[in-house]
Write a protein that holds these residues in place. Structure first.
Motif, PDB file in Angstrom:
ATOM      1  N   SER A 112       7.546  37.449 -38.583  1.00 25.71           N
ATOM      2  CA  SER A 112       6.132  37.067 -38.604  1.00 25.71           C
ATOM      3  C   SER A 112       5.883  35.953 -37.604  1.00 25.71           C
ATOM      4  N   GLN A 121       1.568  36.346 -39.910  1.00 19.31           N
ATOM      5  CA  GLN A 121       1.156  37.711 -39.628  1.00 19.31           C
ATOM      6  C   GLN A 121       2.388  38.506 -39.228  1.00 19.31           C
ATOM      7  N   ARG A 132       1.892  42.014 -32.742  1.00 21.74           N
ATOM      8  CA  ARG A 132       1.364  41.727 -34.080  1.00 21.74           C
ATOM      9  C   ARG A 132       1.020  43.038 -34.782  1.00 21.74           C
ATOM     10  N   SER A 156       2.148  42.116 -47.740  1.00 20.18           N
ATOM     11  CA  SER A 156       0.878  41.674 -47.173  1.00 20.18           C
ATOM     12  C   SER A 156      -0.043  41.296 -48.320  1.00 20.18           C
TER      13      SER A 156
END
Length: 344
Positions: A112, A121, A132, A156
């Protein structure tokens, strides 16, 4: 995994009297040596290779080629070790921090990126470039694992909601399940597309009544427990579909387990009550940590049906082992520094 077999002693054709004497000597020696000492040890020891950087055990990964990636939890600087050299993970100018989670055999790193406020992210790193991932379109996400075909699994979450496990493959994003806590649920992926995950029966949003499961093509198969009422935390899955982790036994002690073909097996300890498995390779060798009868915990390797104390093979009691590849290399942490333990 079958136990080590004792090969029969071959006696050449001599007098029966000599053969009988030799057999008697062998029996006497076997009787005099304790069973634990008589058990065959692996024909190797380990040499510790300092990779040149600090890393947190949960932010450290190894592939079959012996490449290692890791992130220092304090500085949030990531590193890669390849061909005998460790160096900071090269990042493009618009990325300040990349936290690693996994690396596949093509050298693609899953993890991330973090912004200045600390939000994560999901992203992939390859040859200095970062991509990404729009994982379920949520604000925060982490790519937890990546396989050799480039499929990615992770978790997530949207604001004010628990996280969800996702799988991204062949241009499609699948929500595998919704989890009940903001705790970064494990999402461990192999080359067959199997996922080892954690799931819950009741959504209490406070207490993780967590179970382990294998997700395959939309079907979740519970891994079970070792006799305890709940809690199973998978930590790794190999390409044969074998899963390791730790679970409560009937005495509510956490124990290392191996799940294979629908059966969960307690791997035991080094004499104490608690153990945990952290990694498994495609040969079925398992690493982890286990308590001793006298107290304390040592790293172990489980192979051919036996748990072996790694301090008898060159490691220190305080070494933390994370994963093992099919070359027998073990990645871990010693005094905060990333270490590759190589057989010699």
């Amino acid at each position: 995994m079958p136990s080590n077999e004792h090969r029969p002693t071959v006696i050449s054709r001599r007098s029966s009297r000599f053969a009988a004497a030799l057999l008697a000597t062998a029996v006497a020696v076997a009787t005099a040596v304790p069973a634990s000492a008589a058990a065959a040890r692996p024909p190797f020891t380990y040499q510790a290779v300092d990779l040149g950087f600090y890393a947190h055990p949960s932010l450290l990964a190894l592939n079959e080629r012996g490449q290692v990636v890791g992130t220092d939890a304090g500085s949030r600087i990531s590193f890669i070790w390849h061909a005998g050299q460790g160096k900071p993970l090269p990042l493009p100018a618009d990325v300040q921090r990349f936290s690693v989670r996994d690396i596949n055999n093509a050298g693609v790193v899953a993890g991330s990126v973090s912004d200045m406020w600390g939000g994560d992210q999901a992203a992939l790193w390859r040859d200095g470039q970062v991509t990404r991932l729009a994982a379920l379109g949520n604000e925060e996400s982490v790519a937890y694992s990546i396989n050799d075909s480039g499929a990615v699994a992770g978790y997530s979450r949207a604001p004010d909601w628990p996280d969800s496990t996702f799988l991204m493959r062949r241009g499609e994003t699948i929500q595998v399940q919704r989890n009940n806590m903001y705790h970064g649920s494990p999402a461990l992926l192999n080359n067959r597309g199997d996922l080892a995950v954690q799931y819950v029966i009741e959504n209490w949003y406070q207490i993780c009544d967590c179970y382990g499961g294998r997700w395959r093509n939309g079907v979740l198969t519970p891994l079970g427990t070792l006799g305890g009422p709940s809690w199973n935390s998978p930590t790794d899955i190999n390409n044969r579909g074998e899963i390791v982790g730790y679970s409560h036994n009937a005495d509510r002690a956490l124990r290392a387990y191996l799940w294979r073909d629908g059966t969960i097996r307690d791997l035991g300890t080094l004499g104490g009550s608690v153990s945990e498995a952290t990694g498994i390779n495609d040969l079925g060798e398992i690493v982890g940590h286990a308590d001793l009868a006298a107290g304390g915990s040592h790293p172990f390797i489980w192979r051919r049906g036996r748990m072996i104390d790694l301090t008898t093979l060159g490691l220190r009691p305080t070494d933390r082992v994370v994963d093992i590849n099919s070359r027998g290399q073990i990645v871990g942490v010693r005094d905060g520094r990333a270490i590759l333990f190589v057989r010699s």
